[in-house]
Design an enzyme around this catalytic site. Sequence first.
Site, PDB file in Angstrom:
ATOM      1  N   ASP A 272     -83.125 -28.029 -32.518  1.00 35.54           N
ATOM      2  CA  ASP A 272     -82.114 -26.906 -32.870  1.00 35.54           C
ATOM      3  C   ASP A 272     -82.781 -25.812 -33.928  1.00 35.54           C
ATOM      4  O   ASP A 272     -82.093 -24.819 -33.767  1.00 35.54           O
ATOM      5  CB  ASP A 272     -80.975 -27.708 -33.708  1.00 35.54           C
ATOM      6  CG  ASP A 272     -79.952 -28.344 -32.676  1.00 35.54           C
ATOM      7  OD1 ASP A 272     -80.361 -29.352 -32.251  1.00 35.54           O
ATOM      8  OD2 ASP A 272     -79.045 -27.694 -32.100  1.00 35.54           O
TER       9      ASP A 272
ATOM     10  N   ARG B  42     -72.655 -26.965 -25.779  1.00 34.54           N
ATOM     11  CA  ARG B  42     -73.598 -27.126 -26.902  1.00 34.54           C
ATOM     12  C   ARG B  42     -74.838 -27.187 -26.421  1.00 34.54           C
ATOM     13  O   ARG B  42     -75.274 -27.087 -25.368  1.00 34.54           O
ATOM     14  CB  ARG B  42     -72.922 -28.750 -27.512  1.00 34.54           C
ATOM     15  CG  ARG B  42     -72.143 -29.542 -26.757  1.00 34.54           C
ATOM     16  CD  ARG B  42     -73.250 -30.141 -25.587  1.00 34.54           C
ATOM     17  NE  ARG B  42     -74.476 -30.677 -26.413  1.00 34.54           N
ATOM     18  CZ  ARG B  42     -75.618 -30.822 -25.493  1.00 34.54           C
ATOM     19  NH1 ARG B  42     -75.641 -30.441 -24.206  1.00 34.54           N
ATOM     20  NH2 ARG B  42     -76.632 -31.235 -26.192  1.00 34.54           N
ATOM     21  N   GLY B  43     -75.751 -27.600 -27.366  1.00 34.15           N
ATOM     22  CA  GLY B  43     -77.170 -27.576 -27.094  1.00 34.15           C
ATOM     23  C   GLY B  43     -77.652 -26.169 -27.401  1.00 34.15           C
ATOM     24  O   GLY B  43     -77.001 -25.136 -27.232  1.00 34.15           O
ATOM     25  N   ALA B  44     -78.685 -25.830 -28.293  1.00 35.49           N
ATOM     26  CA  ALA B  44     -79.116 -24.895 -29.050  1.00 35.49           C
ATOM     27  C   ALA B  44     -79.149 -23.557 -28.267  1.00 35.49           C
ATOM     28  O   ALA B  44     -78.592 -22.522 -28.489  1.00 35.49           O
ATOM     29  CB  ALA B  44     -80.293 -24.988 -29.928  1.00 35.49           C
TER      30      ALA B  44
ATOM     31  N   ASN C   9     -82.953 -31.679 -35.315  1.00 41.62           N
ATOM     32  CA  ASN C   9     -82.313 -31.949 -34.076  1.00 41.62           C
ATOM     33  C   ASN C   9     -81.242 -32.948 -34.494  1.00 41.62           C
ATOM     34  O   ASN C   9     -80.994 -33.249 -35.491  1.00 41.62           O
ATOM     35  CB  ASN C   9     -83.526 -32.450 -33.261  1.00 41.62           C
ATOM     36  CG  ASN C   9     -82.980 -32.463 -31.729  1.00 41.62           C
ATOM     37  OD1 ASN C   9     -82.463 -31.819 -31.158  1.00 41.62           O
ATOM     38  ND2 ASN C   9     -83.128 -33.797 -31.245  1.00 41.62           N
ATOM     39  N   LYS C  10     -80.569 -33.419 -33.361  1.00 41.68           N
ATOM     40  CA  LYS C  10     -79.542 -34.298 -33.459  1.00 41.68           C
ATOM     41  C   LYS C  10     -79.733 -35.352 -34.342  1.00 41.68           C
ATOM     42  O   LYS C  10     -80.892 -36.039 -34.253  1.00 41.68           O
ATOM     43  CB  LYS C  10     -79.050 -34.696 -31.976  1.00 41.68           C
ATOM     44  CG  LYS C  10     -78.047 -35.636 -31.731  1.00 41.68           C
ATOM     45  CD  LYS C  10     -76.860 -35.144 -32.511  1.00 41.68           C
ATOM     46  CE  LYS C  10     -76.216 -33.598 -31.993  1.00 41.68           C
ATOM     47  NZ  LYS C  10     -75.384 -33.210 -32.901  1.00 41.68           N
TER      48      LYS C  10
ATOM     49  N   ARG D 249     -70.995 -22.547 -35.654  1.00 36.68           N
ATOM     50  CA  ARG D 249     -71.820 -23.699 -35.830  1.00 36.68           C
ATOM     51  C   ARG D 249     -73.326 -23.285 -36.481  1.00 36.68           C
ATOM     52  O   ARG D 249     -74.061 -22.135 -36.178  1.00 36.68           O
ATOM     53  CB  ARG D 249     -72.569 -24.418 -34.620  1.00 36.68           C
ATOM     54  CG  ARG D 249     -71.178 -25.178 -33.677  1.00 36.68           C
ATOM     55  CD  ARG D 249     -71.672 -26.214 -32.648  1.00 36.68           C
ATOM     56  NE  ARG D 249     -72.048 -27.254 -33.177  1.00 36.68           N
ATOM     57  CZ  ARG D 249     -72.765 -28.111 -32.436  1.00 36.68           C
ATOM     58  NH1 ARG D 249     -72.885 -28.018 -31.215  1.00 36.68           N
ATOM     59  NH2 ARG D 249     -73.154 -29.168 -33.054  1.00 36.68           N
TER      60      ARG D 249
ATOM     61  N   GLN E 101     -73.563 -37.420 -26.631  1.00 37.30           N
ATOM     62  CA  GLN E 101     -74.419 -36.627 -25.702  1.00 37.30           C
ATOM     63  C   GLN E 101     -75.195 -37.296 -24.934  1.00 37.30           C
ATOM     64  O   GLN E 101     -75.548 -37.001 -23.919  1.00 37.30           O
ATOM     65  CB  GLN E 101     -74.905 -35.299 -26.580  1.00 37.30           C
ATOM     66  CG  GLN E 101     -74.235 -34.488 -27.235  1.00 37.30           C
ATOM     67  CD  GLN E 101     -73.893 -34.992 -28.464  1.00 37.30           C
ATOM     68  OE1 GLN E 101     -73.938 -36.102 -29.054  1.00 37.30           O
ATOM     69  NE2 GLN E 101     -73.729 -33.923 -29.412  1.00 37.30           N
TER      70      GLN E 101
END
Length: 348
Positions: free
Chosen positions: A238, A46-48, A248-249, A89, A197
Amino acid sequence: MPVKTIQWKEGSVYIIDQTLLPEQYKIIKINSISEMAEAIRTMRIRGAPAIGIAAAFGVYLGARSDPKSSGEDFLKSVHKAVHLLKNTRPTAVNLFWALDRMKQKALSAAGLESDERIAGLLQEARDILEEDRRMCRLIGKNGLSLITGNEVTFLTHCNAGALATADYGTALGIIYAAREAGRRVRVFSDETRPLLQGSRLTAWELTQAGIEVTVICDNAAAFLMKQGKIDYIIVGADRIAKNGDVANKIGTYNLAVLAEKHKIPFIVAAPTTTFDFKIDSGAQIPIEERGRNEVIRRFGILTAPENAAVYNPAFDVTDHNLVSAIVTEKGVLSPPFREAIKKLENKS
Ligand code: MRU
């Protein structure tokens, strides 16, 4: 950096299974495109930027499974692979950027011999990985110009570190660069509900790197700011729109509002691959909604009534006017962001 989120080694793709951290550090082999799609969907990776890299290798794995196809069948199988991976996603634009790049590569290679076509896709995926590695280092270096003082305390949210990229990270890249420049660096890491995370990944990664990190519950951030404990808030992204709005998150927007109230610089770090030059504002960013069990039954324990209604957006959008600076591999963008992003687009 000791952490290698995704690697190409001896003819295979390997990733760290991030769903198991920090309890277990396990590297798994990804054998097929369907395994890669599953790994992205379930957030083993995960993570862009890391999602983009993983998707690029996914396209290669898809094409590799059908080596003797004609040029036309090769393109069909690449399109099928791209379609599958696109639906894993929705928010991080790096995924779509990487898939477009793999599609272009496939188109330019379609007339070659089958081995060469597949080797071309592999090389493209490996290039995307290496380029991300270089971009993160440059983000670290560029971001350092914003950080003053010999003792610096950062607050970060989610994980925008080595685990979210090819290496080094974006937001955490700036923190690593500050440490390498000899600063005394401390980090408060929001735990980042619901998938943690921040506590599971950022705290683990910073500990591996020997950086002092303190985990806080998300709802403790305001009080720390009020106490004057935070010098900089630094997060990844993201997707960034043309006006500088940042997805973002979930919970990032809360921090940006708090940062304005407490006059703390709110810094976003992201490579150019995270900019969506096609959309005008954050209102057009698709926000992923994830399942109810992440909220009410996380880690096997029922934490809300079984039949409670749940809303679980995985990302939020921070208004551009709450952002102090956006650090990219090509330099630091300052407000007004619309002009700065236009210039960045022209450099891309
Ligand atoms: O849902 P995740 O863990 O993929 O979300 C990750 C983030 O929000 C990161 O901050 C972002 O992708 C930047 S990673 C360099």
